[in-house]
Design an enzyme around this catalytic site. Sequence first.
Site, PDB file in Angstrom:
ATOM      1  N   GLY A  46     -34.318   1.584  59.517  1.00  0.00           N
ATOM      2  CA  GLY A  46     -34.196   2.884  58.886  1.00  0.00           C
ATOM      3  C   GLY A  46     -35.423   3.720  59.170  1.00  0.00           C
ATOM      4  O   GLY A  46     -36.496   3.181  59.440  1.00  0.00           O
ATOM      5  N   GLN A  51     -41.467  10.454  57.892  1.00  0.00           N
ATOM      6  CA  GLN A  51     -42.210   9.438  58.653  1.00  0.00           C
ATOM      7  C   GLN A  51     -42.550   9.914  60.071  1.00  0.00           C
ATOM      8  O   GLN A  51     -43.414   9.342  60.720  1.00  0.00           O
ATOM      9  CB  GLN A  51     -41.406   8.137  58.755  1.00  0.00           C
ATOM     10  CG  GLN A  51     -41.307   7.383  57.438  1.00  0.00           C
ATOM     11  CD  GLN A  51     -40.550   6.087  57.616  1.00  0.00           C
ATOM     12  OE1 GLN A  51     -39.326   6.083  57.620  1.00  0.00           O
ATOM     13  NE2 GLN A  51     -41.264   4.987  57.798  1.00  0.00           N
ATOM     14  N   CYS A  89     -41.903  -1.618  56.094  1.00  0.00           N
ATOM     15  CA  CYS A  89     -41.783  -0.196  56.413  1.00  0.00           C
ATOM     16  C   CYS A  89     -42.493   0.073  57.736  1.00  0.00           C
ATOM     17  O   CYS A  89     -43.587  -0.434  57.961  1.00  0.00           O
ATOM     18  CB  CYS A  89     -42.443   0.612  55.293  1.00  0.00           C
ATOM     19  SG  CYS A  89     -42.379   2.387  55.569  1.00  0.00           S
ATOM     20  N   LEU A  90     -41.868   0.876  58.579  1.00  0.00           N
ATOM     21  CA  LEU A  90     -42.472   1.194  59.884  1.00  0.00           C
ATOM     22  C   LEU A  90     -43.793   1.944  59.720  1.00  0.00           C
ATOM     23  O   LEU A  90     -44.628   1.927  60.613  1.00  0.00           O
ATOM     24  CB  LEU A  90     -41.502   2.020  60.738  1.00  0.00           C
ATOM     25  CG  LEU A  90     -40.239   1.283  61.206  1.00  0.00           C
ATOM     26  CD1 LEU A  90     -39.322   2.234  61.960  1.00  0.00           C
ATOM     27  CD2 LEU A  90     -40.582   0.066  62.058  1.00  0.00           C
ATOM     28  N   HIS A 131     -34.672   2.691  50.151  1.00  0.00           N
ATOM     29  CA  HIS A 131     -36.012   2.783  50.737  1.00  0.00           C
ATOM     30  C   HIS A 131     -36.195   4.118  51.471  1.00  0.00           C
ATOM     31  O   HIS A 131     -37.203   4.802  51.279  1.00  0.00           O
ATOM     32  CB  HIS A 131     -36.192   1.594  51.698  1.00  0.00           C
ATOM     33  CG  HIS A 131     -37.489   1.585  52.451  1.00  0.00           C
ATOM     34  ND1 HIS A 131     -38.421   0.581  52.296  1.00  0.00           N
ATOM     35  CD2 HIS A 131     -37.998   2.438  53.384  1.00  0.00           C
ATOM     36  CE1 HIS A 131     -39.459   0.844  53.089  1.00  0.00           C
ATOM     37  NE2 HIS A 131     -39.218   1.952  53.771  1.00  0.00           N
ATOM     38  N   GLU A 132     -35.215   4.474  52.291  1.00  0.00           N
ATOM     39  CA  GLU A 132     -35.350   5.693  53.099  1.00  0.00           C
ATOM     40  C   GLU A 132     -35.269   6.947  52.224  1.00  0.00           C
ATOM     41  O   GLU A 132     -35.996   7.913  52.453  1.00  0.00           O
ATOM     42  CB  GLU A 132     -34.294   5.743  54.206  1.00  0.00           C
ATOM     43  CG  GLU A 132     -34.342   4.577  55.190  1.00  0.00           C
ATOM     44  CD  GLU A 132     -35.727   4.289  55.764  1.00  0.00           C
ATOM     45  OE1 GLU A 132     -36.540   5.213  55.886  1.00  0.00           O
ATOM     46  OE2 GLU A 132     -35.994   3.113  56.075  1.00  0.00           O
ATOM     47  N   HIS A 135     -38.486   7.779  50.621  1.00  0.00           N
ATOM     48  CA  HIS A 135     -39.441   8.475  51.503  1.00  0.00           C
ATOM     49  C   HIS A 135     -39.349   9.991  51.344  1.00  0.00           C
ATOM     50  O   HIS A 135     -40.341  10.701  51.502  1.00  0.00           O
ATOM     51  CB  HIS A 135     -39.154   8.147  52.974  1.00  0.00           C
ATOM     52  CG  HIS A 135     -39.850   6.911  53.482  1.00  0.00           C
ATOM     53  ND1 HIS A 135     -41.218   6.786  53.506  1.00  0.00           N
ATOM     54  CD2 HIS A 135     -39.360   5.755  54.004  1.00  0.00           C
ATOM     55  CE1 HIS A 135     -41.539   5.595  54.021  1.00  0.00           C
ATOM     56  NE2 HIS A 135     -40.426   4.952  54.330  1.00  0.00           N
TER      57      HIS A 135
END
Length: 161
Positions: A46, A51, A89-90, A131-132, A135
């Site tokens: 995701g 981000q 997380c990226l 999660h996304e 953000h």
Amino acid sequence: MALLQILKDGDELLRKTSRPVEEITPRITTLLDDMVETMREANGCGLAAPQVGVLRRVVVVECSPGKVYELINPVIVATKGKQNEIEGCLSIPGKNGITERPMYVTVEALDRNGKKKRYKGEGLLARAFCHEIDHLDGILFTDKALHMLTPEELKEYYEEE
Ligand code: ZN
């Protein structure tokens, strides 16, 4: 398509609230394409627009290969149950923690054609949606983690898989 740079924890843009998309312009559809490419390149499941430095309510999710969700102005409209699982997380490379998330979520969002859609997610997909979407409000999983994994715990976890 182009690869975008993924911002890392500490960048203040990750803490901002993203604005809704008012009109789906070619800029937004290009952003979706670039976000999918960037997510795949980074082996993520995701990615949210903030981000990559774009403060717009846009998210892409791909938990099973080929099944891509493109969410514009997503809203979680229902949740059920709970799960405590490992999350990463990226934007926070090398860190994982246990977070509590709903087991099932229903999300409403616009697709790239501006059509309102409803998606149901269970397990990993439910977690990815939550999660996304977090953000978009400047929330990172580390804010919610019940426990951050030590390198030893992480090693053990991946050996059990
Ligand atoms: Zn993330």
